[in-house]
Design a protein around this motif. Sequence first.
Motif, mmCIF file in Angstrom:
data_model
loop_
_atom_site.group_PDB
_atom_site.id
_atom_site.type_symbol
_atom_site.label_atom_id
_atom_site.label_comp_id
_atom_site.label_asym_id
_atom_site.label_seq_id
_atom_site.Cartn_x
_atom_site.Cartn_y
_atom_site.Cartn_z
ATOM 1 N N LYS A 56 0.828 -1.206 0.000
ATOM 2 C CA LYS A 56 0.000 0.000 0.000
ATOM 3 C C LYS A 56 0.861 1.253 0.000
ATOM 4 O O LYS A 56 0.533 2.243 -0.658
ATOM 5 C CB LYS A 56 -0.938 -0.017 1.207
ATOM 6 C CG LYS A 56 -2.022 -1.087 1.115
ATOM 7 C CD LYS A 56 -2.981 -1.007 2.281
ATOM 8 C CE LYS A 56 -4.094 -2.039 2.132
ATOM 9 N NZ LYS A 56 -5.055 -2.004 3.252
ATOM 10 N N ARG A 85 -9.044 5.465 -0.271
ATOM 11 C CA ARG A 85 -9.490 4.102 -0.574
ATOM 12 C C ARG A 85 -8.859 3.099 0.387
ATOM 13 O O ARG A 85 -9.507 2.171 0.864
ATOM 14 C CB ARG A 85 -9.119 3.738 -2.012
ATOM 15 C CG ARG A 85 -9.950 4.458 -3.066
ATOM 16 C CD ARG A 85 -9.470 4.107 -4.448
ATOM 17 N NE ARG A 85 -10.214 4.812 -5.476
ATOM 18 C CZ ARG A 85 -9.868 4.837 -6.770
ATOM 19 N NH1 ARG A 85 -8.801 4.188 -7.157
ATOM 20 N NH2 ARG A 85 -10.602 5.496 -7.634
ATOM 21 N N GLN A 86 -7.578 3.296 0.671
ATOM 22 C CA GLN A 86 -6.890 2.383 1.579
ATOM 23 C C GLN A 86 -7.457 2.478 2.992
ATOM 24 O O GLN A 86 -7.574 1.471 3.696
ATOM 25 C CB GLN A 86 -5.388 2.694 1.571
ATOM 26 C CG GLN A 86 -4.713 2.361 0.253
ATOM 27 C CD GLN A 86 -3.275 2.848 0.182
ATOM 28 O OE1 GLN A 86 -2.864 3.716 0.962
ATOM 29 N NE2 GLN A 86 -2.501 2.313 -0.733
ATOM 30 N N GLN A 87 -7.819 3.688 3.400
ATOM 31 C CA GLN A 87 -8.409 3.857 4.725
ATOM 32 C C GLN A 87 -9.777 3.202 4.824
ATOM 33 O O GLN A 87 -10.122 2.620 5.852
ATOM 34 C CB GLN A 87 -8.530 5.352 5.050
ATOM 35 C CG GLN A 87 -7.268 5.979 5.627
ATOM 36 C CD GLN A 87 -7.548 7.319 6.258
ATOM 37 O OE1 GLN A 87 -8.249 8.148 5.699
ATOM 38 N NE2 GLN A 87 -7.010 7.533 7.442
ATOM 39 N N ARG A 88 -10.551 3.297 3.731
ATOM 40 C CA ARG A 88 -11.861 2.641 3.749
ATOM 41 C C ARG A 88 -11.712 1.129 3.846
ATOM 42 O O ARG A 88 -12.498 0.462 4.513
ATOM 43 C CB ARG A 88 -12.653 3.011 2.496
ATOM 44 C CG ARG A 88 -13.185 4.443 2.497
ATOM 45 C CD ARG A 88 -14.255 4.637 1.443
ATOM 46 N NE ARG A 88 -13.722 4.474 0.101
ATOM 47 C CZ ARG A 88 -13.240 5.465 -0.627
ATOM 48 N NH1 ARG A 88 -13.223 6.698 -0.142
ATOM 49 N NH2 ARG A 88 -12.787 5.254 -1.849
ATOM 50 N N ALA A 89 -10.692 0.598 3.167
ATOM 51 C CA ALA A 89 -10.469 -0.848 3.208
ATOM 52 C C ALA A 89 -9.871 -1.293 4.537
ATOM 53 O O ALA A 89 -10.183 -2.370 5.043
ATOM 54 C CB ALA A 89 -9.544 -1.267 2.057
ATOM 55 N N ASN A 90 -9.022 -0.441 5.112
ATOM 56 C CA ASN A 90 -8.363 -0.789 6.375
ATOM 57 C C ASN A 90 -8.184 0.486 7.203
ATOM 58 O O ASN A 90 -7.220 1.226 7.016
ATOM 59 C CB ASN A 90 -7.000 -1.439 6.101
ATOM 60 C CG ASN A 90 -6.258 -1.777 7.383
ATOM 61 O OD1 ASN A 90 -6.835 -1.770 8.479
ATOM 62 N ND2 ASN A 90 -4.978 -2.075 7.265
ATOM 63 N N THR A 115 -5.889 -1.872 -5.776
ATOM 64 C CA THR A 115 -6.380 -1.383 -4.489
ATOM 65 C C THR A 115 -7.594 -2.163 -3.986
ATOM 66 O O THR A 115 -8.162 -1.810 -2.957
ATOM 67 C CB THR A 115 -6.758 0.110 -4.580
ATOM 68 O OG1 THR A 115 -7.686 0.306 -5.654
ATOM 69 C CG2 THR A 115 -5.527 0.961 -4.815
ATOM 70 N N LEU A 116 -7.979 -3.223 -4.689
ATOM 71 C CA LEU A 116 -9.118 -4.026 -4.246
ATOM 72 C C LEU A 116 -8.829 -4.666 -2.893
ATOM 73 O O LEU A 116 -7.788 -5.279 -2.694
ATOM 74 C CB LEU A 116 -9.420 -5.134 -5.263
ATOM 75 C CG LEU A 116 -10.126 -4.737 -6.568
ATOM 76 C CD1 LEU A 116 -10.214 -5.944 -7.498
ATOM 77 C CD2 LEU A 116 -11.514 -4.185 -6.283
ATOM 78 N N SER A 117 -9.756 -4.529 -1.968
ATOM 79 C CA SER A 117 -9.640 -5.194 -0.675
ATOM 80 C C SER A 117 -10.793 -6.170 -0.456
ATOM 81 O O SER A 117 -10.863 -6.834 0.566
ATOM 82 C CB SER A 117 -9.615 -4.156 0.458
ATOM 83 O OG SER A 117 -10.780 -3.354 0.404
ATOM 84 N N GLU A 118 -11.693 -6.236 -1.422
ATOM 85 C CA GLU A 118 -12.808 -7.168 -1.406
ATOM 86 C C GLU A 118 -13.089 -7.556 -2.847
ATOM 87 O O GLU A 118 -12.550 -6.931 -3.772
ATOM 88 C CB GLU A 118 -14.035 -6.523 -0.759
ATOM 89 C CG GLU A 118 -14.461 -5.231 -1.398
ATOM 90 C CD GLU A 118 -15.571 -4.532 -0.636
ATOM 91 O OE1 GLU A 118 -16.290 -3.729 -1.257
ATOM 92 O OE2 GLU A 118 -15.716 -4.784 0.575
#
Length: 507
Positions: free
Chosen positions: A19, A43-48, A345-348
């Motif tokens: 990341k 986006r990274q904060q939303r995922a983690n 950047t996909l986390s799901e």
Amino acid sequence: MQHFSKLSAPVCLSRLDAKSRLLLQALMSGASGAHRALTVFHRQQRANPDFSLSNLIETLCQDEISCPDPETGPLVVKPNVCLFSASFKQNLLLFIYLVHSVLPETTILQLLSCLSQDSHPNPWVTALCRQLRRKLGTQPDEPLYTKACSQRLQEVSECLLGSEVTGGWAKCFSSQMISSESQSTSDLAELGTQRKRRGSFVHLDSDVEETGQQSKRMKLEVDESVSAEEETTPKASESAAPAETPASDSLCDVLPEDIKVSFLQIRELLESQSEWDQSSTDVFKVLNNCNTSQVEVFCNMLRLPDLPEHTLTKLCNSILSLSPDLSYSTATSLIKSLLLEKVLTLSEPASRCLVTAVTSLCSRYPRPMCHALIESMLEEENIGHPQAELLNRLIEGCLDSHYSLLVLQMTFRITWSETVLSVIHSLLDSKPVLNEEVFTQLIQQLISQAPHFTKSLKFAKMMLTILSKYSSHVTAAHKQSLSSCLMLNETFLKKSLQAALKRITHT
């Protein structure tokens, strides 16, 4: 990762997590770097929600040995951040200004301290550093502009007196350039650098951009090169859309007039909420008239990675309807710009819109997709399950035997992980036609990777697939090497593997 192969400073990428490297890539993407990094970070904060910037900042602050002059200069030790370009430092400081609330003050001050070690400080970077210190309350009264800038402003102001007649500005600057050459060539270079970078902080009126009149353009260059360093620079980046002006400047310099008009039409189309008709789709025919560099300019200025998914679907449909098909280089640039950041950047699991876009473009442009997207995904060290799931969809539904073989060969050049093993298994299940050379490379890779996967069921199942479906490819030399390799296996499939190898005979 492919897009990190040409860094402007010798940062050790192995110190960064995936990341953080993605953020670093965004910060290096030219004038819009701060905006791109902010989008990626959100986006990274939303995922983690626990994701931290500490790893990135600490790595940038670590000392690195460098040689400013490879021929005669001595080795020096400087923080990594000092070895990057001035544009990267500007993007980094703007980004930190926007997200400073999530960073410890000590971390920001450490970075500013490292930047102060720069042997050739850039005036814009200096102004941004001072602005950050002012924001933190550590140097509230320090002016943003340097002494050299203050002196230059005074000289320009004196020179402008009585310059209201036609051509006064041009005359002013021609005299300034002559006097500057005799006084200091370095000062002239500094002024030129400041003029080029004026657009990173000031939003010009679009009507002015279209005029092309030299005298007006010169007036604007002076006004903004003066005001950009005097005013609170990051506030301009917060209130205006970042990098709109540099994009338009690049457009005027790089693209021909007819392509420029099409760009403006496409930008308006992407920003509109209305449905697209056939005339809207026809606008994208200009891509067939662009060379590779022009396509890259197009993609950068349109900020394709930031497109909402409903617009992504419409854009892909328009691209697929083009006739004739796009060239390999055009399709590669377009796919990379449009999809790579979204996929990495996909986390799901990927949304239906994203899956549709990726699979439809892969079916029409498999070779560009392999090189622009799939190869970059495989080279990502921490490739996750959402990325592997998307890759498996492409392998099963879009790639024929030839391209499955190409992707399999790509896996020979990367470090394997459990996630990569599932991708290789899918590739083997698609039954690509393996020649003797490729199969030998696969066996060599299996043998070299076996010590790392002694307890891996995925690795054992993959080996069982090879011994079952490709038994006719196994030579006596392969069999002997594989026999030693199987001794390392510690899963319950060990006996099945040994039995499958024993059944292979050679005539």
